[in-house]
Design an enzyme around this catalytic site. Structure first.
Site, PDB file in Angstrom:
ATOM      1  N   HIS A 264      -2.018  11.061  -2.053  1.00 10.66           N
ATOM      2  CA  HIS A 264      -3.346  10.575  -1.667  1.00 10.66           C
ATOM      3  C   HIS A 264      -4.314  11.710  -1.398  1.00 10.66           C
ATOM      4  CE1 HIS A 264      -6.429   9.275   1.230  1.00 10.66           C
ATOM      5  NE2 HIS A 264      -6.423   8.155   0.536  1.00 10.66           N
TER       6      HIS A 264
ATOM      7  N   HIS B 162       0.828  -1.205   0.000  1.00  9.03           N
ATOM      8  CA  HIS B 162       0.000   0.000   0.000  1.00  9.03           C
ATOM      9  C   HIS B 162       0.861   1.254   0.000  1.00  9.03           C
ATOM     10  CE1 HIS B 162      -3.189   2.589   2.198  1.00  9.03           C
ATOM     11  NE2 HIS B 162      -3.595   2.427   0.948  1.00  9.03           N
TER      12      HIS B 162
END
Length: 243
Positions: free
Chosen positions: A54, A12
């Site tokens: 993000h 991730h």
């Protein structure tokens, strides 16, 4: 895509929380732990450069502030994207999709690129990410393009239909399966708690792969393996040995 080339385990944002997320330093660290596939988040600068981040804003993961997509790349490139994490990574720059592609191809790695548009730029971001991914990964195993935004996936499909796509879900909202099929997705990527025997059966019966985020506990990983799912995105690159 007739064959699914991707490994089960996906790191991730590069290396989970062990390095500053979405930086090349994080991907290198994830690779040192044996990972061959990585997830990242991609958005557009104001002048059309695809960079990795993000959040919509710069504040959490850089020494900048404000909306990242409203800044030109020349300004973004000067930011420190590592010092927030630890002194070891102070000065680490933001990564571009082009730089990521070079590193990925040179090392034979695989990628899941989440199209993470600045609000209002869903269509444009899908178009540009798909166009650049098609260009830079030409002749190599393409990245899997995913998004929570169907309009971003639609734009990606219209721009580069040969690139594999996956619909991201944080709830199993009404019509999720039909939407994934209408976007000609190869995968559905769910919050891991959403998968059960019924939802896995629905997805697989429709020919879709089942991936999960973000799985950081052994019991959760084993449950997903027992259900027959196909991919596990994790922060715990130090806990799970990738296969």
């Amino acid at each position: 895509m007739t064959d699914w080339p991707y490994p089960r385990w996906v790191a991730h944002r590069g290396a989970g929380k062990l390095a500053p997320e979405n930086t090349l330093a994080a991907f290198r660290l994830g690779a040192e732990h044996g990972y061959r596939m990585f997830e990242c988040d991609a958005k557009l600068s104001s002048d059309g450069v695809v960079f990795l981040m993000h959040d919509a804003t710069l504040d959490r993961t850089t020494n900048g502030s404000g909306v990242g997509g409203e800044r030109p790349w020349g300004e973004l490139a000067q930011l420190d994207a590592g010092g927030w994490h630890s002194r070891r990574y102070a000065g680490e720059p933001l990564a571009t999709l082009q730089g990521l592609a070079r590193w990925c191809i040179a090392n034979g790695h695989f990628f899941n690129i989440e199209i993470k548009p600045t609000p209002g730029a869903e269509k444009l971001t899908g178009e540009v990410v798909a166009r650049q991914a098609a260009q830079w990964w030409a002749g190599h195993t393409p990245p899997l393009l995913t998004s929570f935004k169907p309009e971003s996936l639609q734009a990606a499909m219209d721009t580069a239909p040969h690139l594999p796509r996956g619909l991201l879900l944080d709830t199993l909202w009404k019509g999720w399966l039909e939407t994934a099929l209408s976007l000609e997705c190869q995968a559905v990527v769910c919050n891991h708690a959403l998968w059960d025997q019924s939802s896995v059966t629905q997805a697989k019966s429709a020919g879709l792969k089942c991936l999960s985020y973000t799985v950081n506990d052994e019991w959760a990983a084993q449950r997903l393996i027992d259900l027959g799912t196909d991919g596990i995105i994790t922060d715990r690159v130090d806990l799970f040995a990738p296969t």
